[in-house]
Design a protein around this motif. Structure first.
Motif, short mmCIF file in Angstrom:
data_model
loop_
_atom_site.label_atom_id
_atom_site.label_comp_id
_atom_site.label_asym_id
_atom_site.label_seq_id
_atom_site.Cartn_x
_atom_site.Cartn_y
_atom_site.Cartn_z
N ALA A 20 0.81 -0.97 0.29
CA ALA A 20 0.14 0.10 0.09
C ALA A 20 0.67 1.30 -0.08
O ALA A 20 0.45 2.32 -0.07
N GLU A 21 2.09 1.46 0.58
CA GLU A 21 2.78 2.49 0.69
C GLU A 21 3.18 2.45 -0.82
O GLU A 21 3.35 4.28 -0.79
N LEU A 22 2.95 2.28 -1.88
CA LEU A 22 3.47 2.46 -3.43
C LEU A 22 2.61 4.06 -3.27
O LEU A 22 3.04 4.98 -4.09
N ALA A 23 0.90 4.40 -2.84
CA ALA A 23 0.55 5.32 -3.17
C ALA A 23 0.92 6.40 -2.53
O ALA A 23 1.25 7.59 -3.08
N GLU A 24 2.32 6.59 -1.63
CA GLU A 24 2.64 6.93 -0.33
C GLU A 24 3.99 7.78 -1.58
O GLU A 24 4.30 9.11 -1.01
N MET A 25 4.34 7.41 -2.43
CA MET A 25 5.54 8.11 -2.70
C MET A 25 5.12 9.23 -3.54
O MET A 25 4.20 9.40 -4.06
N PRO A 26 6.19 9.39 -3.69
CA PRO A 26 6.26 10.87 -4.49
C PRO A 26 5.77 10.52 -6.01
O PRO A 26 6.52 9.56 -6.64
N GLU A 27 5.31 12.11 -6.44
CA GLU A 27 4.44 12.11 -8.05
C GLU A 27 5.69 10.96 -8.90
O GLU A 27 5.18 10.78 -9.91
N ASP A 28 6.56 11.92 -9.25
CA ASP A 28 7.46 11.39 -9.82
C ASP A 28 7.47 10.00 -9.71
O ASP A 28 8.21 9.50 -11.12
N ALA A 29 8.34 9.69 -8.21
CA ALA A 29 8.78 8.17 -8.40
C ALA A 29 7.20 7.24 -8.64
O ALA A 29 8.24 6.56 -9.54
N LYS A 30 6.05 7.46 -8.80
CA LYS A 30 4.95 6.77 -9.05
C LYS A 30 5.52 6.81 -10.81
O LYS A 30 5.21 5.58 -11.19
N LYS A 31 5.33 7.58 -11.30
CA LYS A 31 5.54 7.56 -13.14
C LYS A 31 6.66 6.58 -13.03
O LYS A 31 7.22 6.38 -14.13
N GLY A 32 8.06 7.58 -12.83
CA GLY A 32 9.17 6.12 -12.38
C GLY A 32 8.91 4.70 -12.80
O GLY A 32 9.34 4.08 -13.55
N VAL A 33 8.48 4.32 -11.64
CA VAL A 33 7.94 2.83 -11.46
C VAL A 33 7.18 2.24 -12.18
O VAL A 33 7.78 1.24 -12.96
N TYR A 34 5.95 3.47 -13.10
CA TYR A 34 4.73 2.75 -13.73
C TYR A 34 5.68 2.91 -15.39
O TYR A 34 5.72 1.65 -16.28
N ARG A 35 6.90 3.43 -15.48
CA ARG A 35 7.55 3.90 -16.97
C ARG A 35 8.48 2.50 -17.27
O ARG A 35 8.64 1.43 -18.31
N ALA A 36 9.28 2.18 -15.59
CA ALA A 36 10.05 1.29 -15.43
C ALA A 36 9.26 -0.09 -15.85
O ALA A 36 10.07 -0.99 -16.80
N ALA A 37 8.45 -0.74 -15.81
CA ALA A 37 7.82 -2.06 -15.51
C ALA A 37 7.30 -1.04 -17.22
O ALA A 37 7.12 -2.65 -17.80
N CYS A 38 6.70 -0.68 -17.40
CA CYS A 38 5.92 -0.51 -18.76
C CYS A 38 7.23 -1.24 -19.75
O CYS A 38 7.26 -1.89 -20.71
N ASP A 56 -1.85 -2.83 -14.59
CA ASP A 56 -3.34 -1.78 -14.83
C ASP A 56 -2.97 -2.20 -13.43
O ASP A 56 -3.86 -0.91 -12.72
N GLN A 57 -2.68 -2.91 -12.91
CA GLN A 57 -3.08 -3.59 -10.76
C GLN A 57 -1.66 -2.47 -10.21
O GLN A 57 -2.15 -1.48 -9.38
N LEU A 58 -0.49 -1.96 -11.46
CA LEU A 58 0.42 -1.73 -10.16
C LEU A 58 0.12 0.53 -9.89
O LEU A 58 0.22 0.72 -9.90
N ARG A 59 -0.54 0.49 -11.70
CA ARG A 59 -0.75 1.64 -11.93
C ARG A 59 -2.33 2.01 -10.61
O ARG A 59 -1.74 2.91 -10.18
#
Length: 80
Positions: A20-38, A56-59
């Motif tokens: 659940a802590e993923l939602a607490e990350m800074p927006e830039d970090a969230k986008k970076g994780v999603y970009r890397a996953a893609c 989709d689950q990660l997003r």
């Protein structure tokens, strides 16, 4: 980037609940994780159904909007 790729790879290859802590990350970090996953999902130039489901689950777990996710996916060759 290099720092986010290991987390993204784990999230795409191992069956686990996303913290659940993923939602607490800074927006830039969230986008970076999603970009890397893609990028990892497209390493073989194909997006399998289970990879799409995991993205989709990660997003959702990251709390990224659909629009933010689409912008990231558009920038990943072959994904859009």
């Amino acid at each position: 980037d290099e720092d986010e790729a290991p987390l993204a790879e784990i999230l795409l290859t191992e069956r686990a609940d996303l913290p659940a802590e993923l939602a607490e990350m800074p927006e830039d970090a969230k986008k970076g994780v999603y970009r890397a996953a893609c990028r990892i999902a497209m390493v073989d130039d194909e997006l399998a159904d289970n990879e799409r489901a995991l993205l989709d689950q990660l997003r959702d777990r990251l709390g990224l909007s659909g629009e933010a996710a689409k912008q990231i996916e558009y920038a990943v060759p072959g994904l859009s």
